[in-house]
Structure formats: structure tokens, C-alpha cells
Design a protein around this motif. Structure first.
Motif, PDB file in Angstrom:
ATOM      1  N   SER A  92      14.749  24.059  94.801  1.00 44.42           N
ATOM      2  CA  SER A  92      14.558  24.761  93.737  1.00 44.42           C
ATOM      3  C   SER A  92      12.784  25.132  93.664  1.00 44.42           C
ATOM      4  CB  SER A  92      14.955  24.582  92.581  1.00 44.42           C
ATOM      5  OG  SER A  92      16.379  24.729  92.787  1.00 44.42           O
ATOM      6  N   ASP A 143      19.515  29.463  89.211  1.00 41.77           N
ATOM      7  CA  ASP A 143      18.896  30.014  88.504  1.00 41.77           C
ATOM      8  C   ASP A 143      17.351  29.472  88.419  1.00 41.77           C
ATOM      9  OD1 ASP A 143      20.812  31.516  87.335  1.00 41.77           O
ATOM     10  OD2 ASP A 143      21.487  29.915  86.038  1.00 41.77           O
ATOM     11  N   ALA A 144      17.140  28.042  88.839  1.00 43.43           N
ATOM     12  CA  ALA A 144      15.952  27.358  88.969  1.00 43.43           C
ATOM     13  C   ALA A 144      14.948  28.098  90.250  1.00 43.43           C
ATOM     14  CB  ALA A 144      16.153  26.067  89.024  1.00 43.43           C
ATOM     15  N   TRP A 145      16.016  28.366  91.113  1.00 44.85           N
ATOM     16  CA  TRP A 145      15.202  29.018  92.364  1.00 44.85           C
ATOM     17  C   TRP A 145      14.783  30.038  92.232  1.00 44.85           C
ATOM     18  CZ3 TRP A 145      15.305  33.113  95.689  1.00 44.85           C
ATOM     19  CH2 TRP A 145      14.513  33.015  96.819  1.00 44.85           C
ATOM     20  N   ASP A 147      13.900  31.547  89.182  1.00 46.98           N
ATOM     21  CA  ASP A 147      12.589  31.088  88.121  1.00 46.98           C
ATOM     22  C   ASP A 147      11.438  31.071  88.952  1.00 46.98           C
ATOM     23  OD1 ASP A 147      14.449  31.836  86.080  1.00 46.98           O
ATOM     24  OD2 ASP A 147      14.570  29.468  85.420  1.00 46.98           O
ATOM     25  N   ALA A 148      11.401  30.201  90.090  1.00 53.06           N
ATOM     26  CA  ALA A 148      10.400  29.795  90.772  1.00 53.06           C
ATOM     27  C   ALA A 148      10.033  31.034  91.628  1.00 53.06           C
ATOM     28  CB  ALA A 148      10.613  28.592  91.622  1.00 53.06           C
ATOM     29  N   TYR A 149      10.834  31.794  92.107  1.00 53.93           N
ATOM     30  CA  TYR A 149      10.714  32.836  93.120  1.00 53.93           C
ATOM     31  C   TYR A 149      10.030  33.936  92.233  1.00 53.93           C
ATOM     32  CZ  TYR A 149      10.787  36.108  96.856  1.00 53.93           C
ATOM     33  OH  TYR A 149      10.509  36.930  97.793  1.00 53.93           O
ATOM     34  N   ARG A 150      10.410  34.315  91.067  1.00 57.97           N
ATOM     35  CA  ARG A 150       9.869  35.338  90.160  1.00 57.97           C
ATOM     36  C   ARG A 150       8.296  34.934  89.708  1.00 57.97           C
ATOM     37  NH1 ARG A 150      14.983  36.000  88.203  1.00 57.97           N
ATOM     38  NH2 ARG A 150      14.900  34.436  86.884  1.00 57.97           N
ATOM     39  N   ARG A 151       8.236  33.425  89.564  1.00 57.56           N
ATOM     40  CA  ARG A 151       6.670  33.358  89.399  1.00 57.56           C
ATOM     41  C   ARG A 151       5.919  33.420  90.662  1.00 57.56           C
ATOM     42  NH1 ARG A 151       9.588  29.322  86.570  1.00 57.56           N
ATOM     43  NH2 ARG A 151       9.393  27.709  88.081  1.00 57.56           N
ATOM     44  N   HIS A 183      20.675  38.360  90.269  1.00 60.54           N
ATOM     45  CA  HIS A 183      19.187  37.800  90.256  1.00 60.54           C
ATOM     46  C   HIS A 183      18.021  38.756  90.783  1.00 60.54           C
ATOM     47  CE1 HIS A 183      21.144  33.944  89.489  1.00 60.54           C
ATOM     48  NE2 HIS A 183      20.212  33.797  88.718  1.00 60.54           N
ATOM     49  N   GLU A 186      17.031  41.491  88.451  1.00 58.73           N
ATOM     50  CA  GLU A 186      16.233  40.887  87.540  1.00 58.73           C
ATOM     51  C   GLU A 186      14.741  40.648  88.071  1.00 58.73           C
ATOM     52  OE1 GLU A 186      18.062  37.443  86.089  1.00 58.73           O
ATOM     53  OE2 GLU A 186      19.596  38.518  85.306  1.00 58.73           O
ATOM     54  N   THR A 187      14.529  40.148  89.109  1.00 62.99           N
ATOM     55  CA  THR A 187      13.468  40.010  90.026  1.00 62.99           C
ATOM     56  C   THR A 187      12.624  41.334  90.184  1.00 62.99           C
ATOM     57  OG1 THR A 187      14.280  37.715  91.071  1.00 62.99           O
ATOM     58  CG2 THR A 187      12.324  38.979  92.096  1.00 62.99           C
TER      59      THR A 187
END
Length: 350
Positions: A92, A143-145, A147-151, A183, A186-187
């Protein structure tokens, strides 16, 4: 790179929103009045990719030379590919490494490109530290991936906004995650909070029909590495014939999605057999300059003038000194080869 109807009226409406074909000019890629995808204008692309493999590639002395050479082909756009990495396909965490272009170097080359009269697209990549196909990334913790991808992607969205980048790709060839419309929706919404210009996603040629979030983007992006036969050939007519069923499929897909199709990547190594596996860096050890040139000619002759086609960004220009794993005479670059003459003919720099 690692190794598409409703009513005619609807298609005409799409054409009115976008510039026709890769030879168009004048649109600046800025959002329309409402900022919604259907109200945006996206320039046609005569583009070339200049990837980076190290922290300081984009700030190296060679950068300005490469951009001048790209502009001299008649190109109007250049694409940059800052890359982050993850260790395994199930991880992730996504992070920078010594192979990630620094932000300062990316800002530097964007400014150089604008000074050279080129528009810019930033197309961030996620790759695997030990190599492998990014399409195989399937994180255990989705979900964690994301979150990291959005950052990761909003970082580049803000940099693109700050530097006047004319177009942004929200992802590249992430087939293991691109079926997750929620996902990705949202991104994309998060990206639009930072960047107001046109957005695309670079789907692999065998991925684009599975994606559910084209409605959230301004352009359908496809990395156009379709095999065009099972035997090596430099016969342009045969290659154009091979494109025909693909062209029909893409025209119908564009009309259904109410979006133009941009070839976010297309390319051929100058090796014999490249048209049988355009996604491969190592088809053979035999020179294929004539086959590469024929493939360039066939693609441009097939798609030029199609009202639903938004152009092409070729993969790729020269590698940076001492970084190329493939000898230039066999690599993807058209520079100094018959394929460059094809580009110059089509792009008005003969």
C-alpha cells in the motif's frame, strides 16, 4: 510505458467541445465556464514523451537540447513522467526513490518547455522497485493504497497548477485497480480541487474498455500498443489494414463515452518485428528502422483527421546520457531515424 454511438448529434456535440485531430491548434486546454468535463476544451496533441529515470534528469544540461530537438520535429506538446515506486504489487505504500525526478527538476523542465514553445502534460507513473508490470498492482489494503495514491497524485496536481501545465494524467496503466470506479472517482475529485485543467487517464490498450470513470475525465487516454500482425513488416498498407478494426472499435467507444480519444502513448522500437509487439523493448537484435518508420506512417495516416481522435504523444525521445538500457539504434526514439522524417512530414517540418 510497459507493455476504444449514440446519435450523430451527440458525436457532433463532442467535436464542438474539442479540437479535431492532432494537428489542431489554438485551444489552450483551459476549463470551460462551468468547469465540468463536458464544458472543457482540450488541445489536439502532436506530442513526444521525455521520461526521467533519475532525480536530476530534468535539470541536466541535456534537457534544453532535447526540448529543442522535440520542437524541431513539429511537436507542440511534451509529456513528463515523474515516477514513484512500491516494493511489491500487494503493498500500500508508494514512495520516491533516487529514480524519481525531483520537484525542482520537474519545475525546471516545464519552464524550459514553455520557453521552447511547447505545451506540457504531466503523466505521473507508479512502478515497482524491482521491475515488473504496474498493471499487476493489486494492493491487499485497497483503502490504504488509494489514500497513498491520492497523496501522490494531488502532489503533482498542485505542482501542475503552480507551473501552468496544460494537461494532467491522473494515472497510467494501473489495470489492477482501475476497475474500482468509486475509489477512482474520489481520487479524480481530489485532483480537481488542486488542478483546474483537462484531465485524462492513460489506460493500456487492453484496459480501456474496463474503466468505469471516463465520465469523470475530459479525455479517454489510451497507450496504443496494439500488435498489428504476427510477422514483421514494413508494408504501410498492411499496417493500415490492421488498424481498421481497431479504428472502428475506438470510434464507437468515443461516441458512447462522449469523449475524444488521446493516444497518451504510442511507440515502436527500431527493431525488426516491432509491429508484432509494440509494447516490447526487446523484440529482436535486428535493425528495424524501416519497420518503425512504416508503423509511424500507418498510425498517423490512419487516425489523422478523425473527428474523435485527439492526437498522439509518442514514446519516446532520446534517453538521458548513460541511462539507456537499450542502444539508441534499437530503442524507441525516432531521433535521427527514418521515423523522425515521417514525423516531420506529418507535422510540417519536412
Amino acid at each position: 510505458m510497459n507493455a476504444m454511438k449514440r446519435a450523430a448529434a451527440a458525436l457532433a456535440a463532442v467535436a464542438a467541445l474539442f479540437v479535431a485531430g492532432c494537428s489542431s491548434s489554438g485551444d489552450d486546454g483551459t476549463p470551460g465556464p462551468s468547469g465540468r468535463p463536458d464544458d472543457r476544451k482540450v488541445s489536439g496533441l502532436r506530442g513526444m514523451t521525455l521520461p526521467s529515470w533519475n532525480t536530476d534528469d530534468y535539470s541536466s544540461p541535456q534537457a534544453a537540447t532535447y526540448l529543442r530537438q522535440i520542437a524541431d520535429t513539429g511537436a507542440r506538446w511534451v509529456t513528463f513522467t515523474p515516477t514513484w515506486y512500491q516494493d511489491r504489487v500487494t503493498d500500500s505504500a508508494i514512495r520516491t526513490t533516487e529514480e524519481t525526478a525531483s520537484d525542482d527538476s520537474l519545475r525546471h523542465i516545464i519552464a524550459l518547455a514553455h520557453s521552447a514553445g511547447l505545451k506540457t502534460m504531466v503523466k505521473p507513473h507508479v512502478d515497482l522497485v524491482k521491475g515488473g508490470d504496474r498493471a499487476e498492482i493489486r494492493p491487499r489494503d485497497t483503502d490504504a493504497w488509494f489514500d497513498a495514491y491520492r497523496r501522490f497524485i494531488t502532489h503533482y496536481a498542485q505542482l501542475a497548477a503552480d507551473t501552468g501545465v496544460e494537461q494532467l494524467a491522473v494515472g497510467t496503466e494501473l489495470a489492477g485497480t482501475s476497475g474500482d470506479g468509486d475509489h477512482w472517482g474520489e481520487t479524480i475529485a481530489a485532483v480537481r480541487e488542486h488542478y483546474k485543467g483537462p484531465l485524462t487517464y492513460a489506460a493500456n490498450y487492453d484496459e480501456y474498455r474496463k474503466i468505469r470513470f471516463w465520465k469523470d475525465l475530459d479525455l479517454i487516454g489510451i497507450d496504443a500498443y496494439w500488435p498489428l500482425g504476427d510477422k514483421a513488416t514494413a508494408d504501410t498498407a498492411r499496417l493500415r489494414q490492421a488498424w481498421q478494426p481497431i479504428t472502428d472499435e475506438l470510434a464507437a467507444f468515443s461516441a458512447k463515452q462522449h469523449r475524444k480519444i488521446l493516444f497518451t502513448e504510442a511507440g515502436y522500437v527500431s527493431q525488426r518485428g516491432t509491429t508484432t509487439a509494440p509494447y516490447s523493448w526487446t523484440v529482436s537484435r535486428r535493425d528495424g528502422g524501416a519497420e518503425q518508420a512504416a508503423a509511424y506512417e500507418a498510425l498517423l495516416a490512419t487516425f489523422d483527421g478523425k473527428p474523435w481522435w485527439a492526437g498522439v504523444c509518442w514514446w519516446m525521445w532520446d534517453d538521458w546520457p548513460d541511462s539507456g538500457e537499450t542502444a539508441k539504434k534499437l530503442a524507441y526514439t525516432p531521433h535521427g531515424k527514418p521515423a523522425e522524417k515521417v514525423l516531420r512530414h506529418w507535422w510540417g517540418k519536412s
